[in-house]
Design an enzyme around this catalytic site. Structure first.
Site, PDB file in Angstrom:
ATOM      1  N   ASN A  45      -9.929  -0.126  -0.244  1.00 48.49           N
ATOM      2  CA  ASN A  45      -8.062   0.473  -0.711  1.00 48.49           C
ATOM      3  C   ASN A  45      -8.128  -0.066  -2.041  1.00 48.49           C
ATOM      4  O   ASN A  45      -8.258  -1.684  -1.888  1.00 48.49           O
ATOM      5  CB  ASN A  45      -8.363  -1.337   0.301  1.00 48.49           C
ATOM      6  CG  ASN A  45      -6.738   0.075   1.108  1.00 48.49           C
ATOM      7  OD1 ASN A  45      -5.110   0.057  -0.160  1.00 48.49           O
ATOM      8  ND2 ASN A  45      -6.789  -1.096   1.831  1.00 48.49           N
ATOM      9  N   CYS A  52       0.943  -1.213  -0.028  1.00 49.49           N
ATOM     10  CA  CYS A  52      -0.095   0.225   0.196  1.00 49.49           C
ATOM     11  C   CYS A  52       0.709   1.285  -0.094  1.00 49.49           C
ATOM     12  O   CYS A  52       0.119   2.141  -0.874  1.00 49.49           O
ATOM     13  CB  CYS A  52      -0.905   0.357   1.375  1.00 49.49           C
ATOM     14  SG  CYS A  52      -2.248  -1.603   1.272  1.00 49.49           S
ATOM     15  N   HIS A  98      -3.013   7.451   1.482  1.00 49.80           N
ATOM     16  CA  HIS A  98      -3.605   6.305   1.094  1.00 49.80           C
ATOM     17  C   HIS A  98      -4.920   5.707   1.864  1.00 49.80           C
ATOM     18  O   HIS A  98      -5.361   6.470   3.156  1.00 49.80           O
ATOM     19  CB  HIS A  98      -2.620   5.214   1.360  1.00 49.80           C
ATOM     20  CG  HIS A  98      -3.548   3.642   1.544  1.00 49.80           C
ATOM     21  ND1 HIS A  98      -3.407   3.187   0.378  1.00 49.80           N
ATOM     22  CD2 HIS A  98      -2.972   3.139   2.210  1.00 49.80           C
ATOM     23  CE1 HIS A  98      -4.559   1.912   0.431  1.00 49.80           C
ATOM     24  NE2 HIS A  98      -3.560   2.090   2.275  1.00 49.80           N
TER      25      HIS A  98
END
Ligand code: UT7
Length: 324
Positions: A281, A114, A251
């Protein structure tokens, strides 16, 4: 004069298929209400059957080139941040390079889960500042739907597929924090946290691609401190304070992490670009996707100071400060 890597264009691509939280109620002991309140996610996009990460990356790359008014011939190289490549090798970047019709330059992938886009931007920035490249496409592209365990309600409701891209070009700046372009980067990792977020398969172990496993709550407790810490470290490197930030473009893992980090940094939520409700996500794609959406919605404007931060498997975390 100082070289700066300046954003010349931005674009994104989301697959057509949109899956609402309510879809998961049919097969799992979960609810739209749980997913919404615990994560902020309302829907996510999933790639079509047979649609690989390189296809998402290519479409985002084309959008960014168009936004910059450039052609593939104008690019020296591509860096793709991904943890869900089409194949173990060759890289997604070389497939995008081929599909853009490029026979010059270079392409390679960066894998920091990520935090991948932060690592890719830091790498691209270093290459531009050292004179190795004048113009780069930096793409974040993921198909996390491919590594979901659809029987694990604690993970499969959280992730989505997508891609975003920036064109970064070398320009002269004045060496001040008022310059446009990337002003500071801060990278961190600690492999002792391996078990918090990982995929339970791989080339040199199981010979399979594996499924995502996450200790969500333990990771949640690490996230806010580490994200606010890396943001502070990057801002300190260029002598700027949190109040100088126009937009946090974080993020997008969980709205509560986004809110907690903004609060810790003293930044009100109307200065934060939030897309988690629509995208879920998307790992390394989430920051360039959010940048592209922020620009398309008329929020991010030329000259704005942007702080991006991310944390993910490794653990790996970091931040980038750039002036748009
Ligand atoms: O991008 C990479 C980085 N990723 C992250 O940063 C994610 C970090 N973590 C998170 O976002 C949150 O921890 C989650 C959204 C994953 C979970 O939220 P939470 O508030 O930490 O919940 P929890 O894991 O403590 O689970 C609470 C309860 C549990 O039940 P019990 O043990 O209290 O009875 C879970 O079994 O919620 C249960 N649960 C669910 N219930 C309904 C877990 N998943 C679900 C679900 N639907 N989908």
């Amino acid at each position: 004069m100082t070289l700066r890597a300046i954003v010349e264009g931005v674009g994104h691509y989301l697959p057509d298929r949109i899956v609402a939280n309510s879809e998961f109620e049919k097969t799992l002991d979960t609810s739209d209400e749980w997913i919404r309140t615990r994560s902020g996610i309302e829907r996510r996009h999933f790639a079509a059957e047979g649609q690989p990460t390189s296809d998402l990356a290519l479409r985002a790359a084309r959008a960014a080139l168009e936004n910059a008014g450039l052609r593939a011939d104008d690019i020296d190289g591509l860096i793709v941040a991904t943890s869900t490549p089409d194949l173990t090798f060759p890289s997604v970047a070389t497939m995008v390079q081929r599909d853009l019709g490029m026979t010059h330059g270079f392409g390679f992938d960066v894998q920091a889960v990520c935090a991948g886009y932060i690592y890719a931007l830091a790498t691209a920035n270093s290459m531009i500042l050292s004179g190795q490249a004048k113009r780069l496409l930096v793409i974040g592209a993921e198909t996390f739907s491919r590594i979901m365990d659809w029987s694990d309600r604690s993970t499969c409701v959280l992730f989505g597929d997508g891609a975003g891209a920036l064109v970064l070009g070398a320009h002269e700046g004045e060496g001040r924090n008022t310059d446009r372009g990337i002003l500071a980067t801060d990278l961190n990792s600690d492999g002792n946290y391996r078990d918090m977020l990982y995929v339970d398969g791989g080339v040199s172990t199981t010979g399979t691609s594996g499924k995502l496993r996450m200790q969500g709550n333990a990771l949640f407790r690490q996230a806010v401190d580490k994200l606010a810490g890396t943001a502070f470290a990057a801002m300190k490197k260029i002598g700027l304070k949190n109040e100088d930030i126009d937009w946090i473009v974080p993020h997008q893992a969980n709205i509560r992490i986004i809110q907690g980090t903004a609060k810790k940094m003293g930044i009100p939520m109307d200065h934060v670009i939030v897309t988690v409700q629509n995208h879920g996500n998307t790992s390394a794609a989430s920051i360039p996707l959010a940048l592209s959406v922020g620009v398309a919605e008329g929020k991010i404007k030329r000259g704005d100071l942007i702080l991006s931060e991310a944390i993910g498997g490794g653990l790996a975390w970091g931040s980038v400060v750039l002036r748009w």
